[in-house]
Design an enzyme around this catalytic site. Sequence first.
Site, short mmCIF file in Angstrom:
data_model
loop_
_atom_site.label_atom_id
_atom_site.label_comp_id
_atom_site.label_asym_id
_atom_site.label_seq_id
_atom_site.Cartn_x
_atom_site.Cartn_y
_atom_site.Cartn_z
N GLY A 48 0.84 -1.09 0.11
CA GLY A 48 -0.03 0.02 0.03
C GLY A 48 0.75 1.28 0.04
O GLY A 48 0.75 2.02 0.84
N ALA A 49 1.59 1.49 -1.10
CA ALA A 49 2.97 2.41 -0.97
C ALA A 49 2.68 3.68 -1.70
O ALA A 49 3.47 4.29 -1.74
CB ALA A 49 4.05 1.51 -1.57
N SER A 50 1.48 3.74 -2.26
CA SER A 50 1.39 4.86 -3.32
C SER A 50 0.99 6.13 -3.18
O SER A 50 0.81 7.24 -3.48
CB SER A 50 0.45 4.54 -4.66
N GLY A 52 -0.71 8.45 0.87
CA GLY A 52 -1.03 8.46 2.38
C GLY A 52 0.06 7.87 3.17
O GLY A 52 1.38 8.41 2.72
N PHE A 53 -0.09 7.15 4.29
CA PHE A 53 0.83 6.97 5.26
C PHE A 53 1.86 5.89 4.49
O PHE A 53 3.07 5.90 4.95
CB PHE A 53 0.16 6.19 6.52
N ALA A 112 -2.80 -6.71 -3.95
CA ALA A 112 -2.25 -7.18 -2.89
C ALA A 112 -2.72 -8.11 -2.24
O ALA A 112 -1.95 -9.04 -1.35
CB ALA A 112 -1.64 -6.00 -1.71
N LEU A 139 -2.83 -0.92 3.61
CA LEU A 139 -3.74 -1.10 2.56
C LEU A 139 -4.88 -0.44 3.19
O LEU A 139 -5.20 -0.36 4.31
CB LEU A 139 -3.91 -2.68 2.32
N TYR A 235 -16.89 5.11 14.11
CA TYR A 235 -15.64 4.58 13.75
C TYR A 235 -15.30 3.38 14.79
O TYR A 235 -15.40 2.27 14.24
CB TYR A 235 -14.58 5.77 13.76
N VAL A 274 -6.42 13.90 6.33
CA VAL A 274 -7.07 14.05 5.13
C VAL A 274 -6.59 12.67 4.17
O VAL A 274 -5.31 13.10 3.76
CB VAL A 274 -7.29 15.35 4.31
#
Length: 397
Positions: A48-50, A52-53, A112, A139, A235, A274
């Site tokens: 999940g590298a593209s 945000g965090f 993934a 992710l 949440y 955000v």
Amino acid sequence: MIIKPRVRGFICLTAHPEGCEKNVTDQIDFTRLKGKIADGPKNVLVIGASTGFGLASRIVSAFGSDSSTIGVFFEKPPMEGKPATPGWYNTVAFEKEAHEKGLYAKSINGDAFSNEIKQKTIDLIKSDLKKIDLVIYSLASPRKVHPDTQQVYNSVIKPIGKTFENKTVDFHSGTVSNVVIEPCTEEEVNNTVEVMGGDDWERWIDVLKKEDVLSSECLTIAYSYVGPEVTTPIYRNGSIGRAKDHLEQSAFKISEKLKDIDGKAYVSVNKALVTQASSAIPVIPLYISLLYKAMKEEGVHEGCIEQIYRLFETKLYSGEIPTDEKGRIRIDDWEMRPDIQEKVSQLWDKVTTENIGEIADLEGYRNDFFKLFGFGYDVVDYDAEVNELQEIPGLVK
């Protein structure tokens, strides 16, 4: 082509390659300015590298620790007359900068959750890096196709047990209104846990360990969120919170499995920011707008890159890793400061459509939202033609 933002609800349907490059280079510049992280990771896998965090984790690893990085993500490539998704352009910019600095950086684009992408990643590690000492699991997919059964699961963002009603905001118009969300079914809870829980994180670590590509004392980190009382029903006590509970429990199971190589798994509870994912959750955009106001006034506001650099520098690679009573790393500590939360609570009670421009940082929220897609940068000429057909230099075919 000339690329302008096209917005539908909480997503932008277009992305600007030059703006995405600016987003990435700003984060790289911040990391370089902060300096090197002592004893940081050397070979890093980010799932999940593209955006945000996950993107910030890859940047901090590479430019804060000279790490070799492999990024796994699922992005749409560009076509003639149709821009790619922002994560594609983010990765183009990241790899360009990394390669210019002489850093190893390769990427794999695909699902993934699938066994195929896991095997492709392992083959690349064996070929190029041999061992990984940090695995980031970041992710944020709304959907999962189970790798063995091919059953499709979809996540939902709903309360459990009773109807939820509270304030929310349309962050485009600034209209504050009440939102009513009916509770989810048990099947929806289970599906959300399947998509967003720790099952796939554990599968990744199982197969990486089985294939002997994890170094001794390997760390693996997944990202979570807790949040304040006002967001709890939708949440933390809702369907997504049940998934986060599962994710956090998975850290203990994974740590047990890594014992023989002195490895450890942690969940890092991060700050509300955000992201494409957070923009989809009712109430959260209003809460973040008020939070930004309070944190900026106190001088403790952080974006993704500031948050992840602090995580690496002060928690992961500064000696013994500090955790809370549930074994979690808390990098949301500044957000959850009592004085910050008291301010947000007071503003929450007062906020209306008429005063939101004064008492909340809605403009800051909007700016951050559009920058996710490469829009809103003064240095970019959005009236000029730009080449949408950009390739990721280190993409593994």
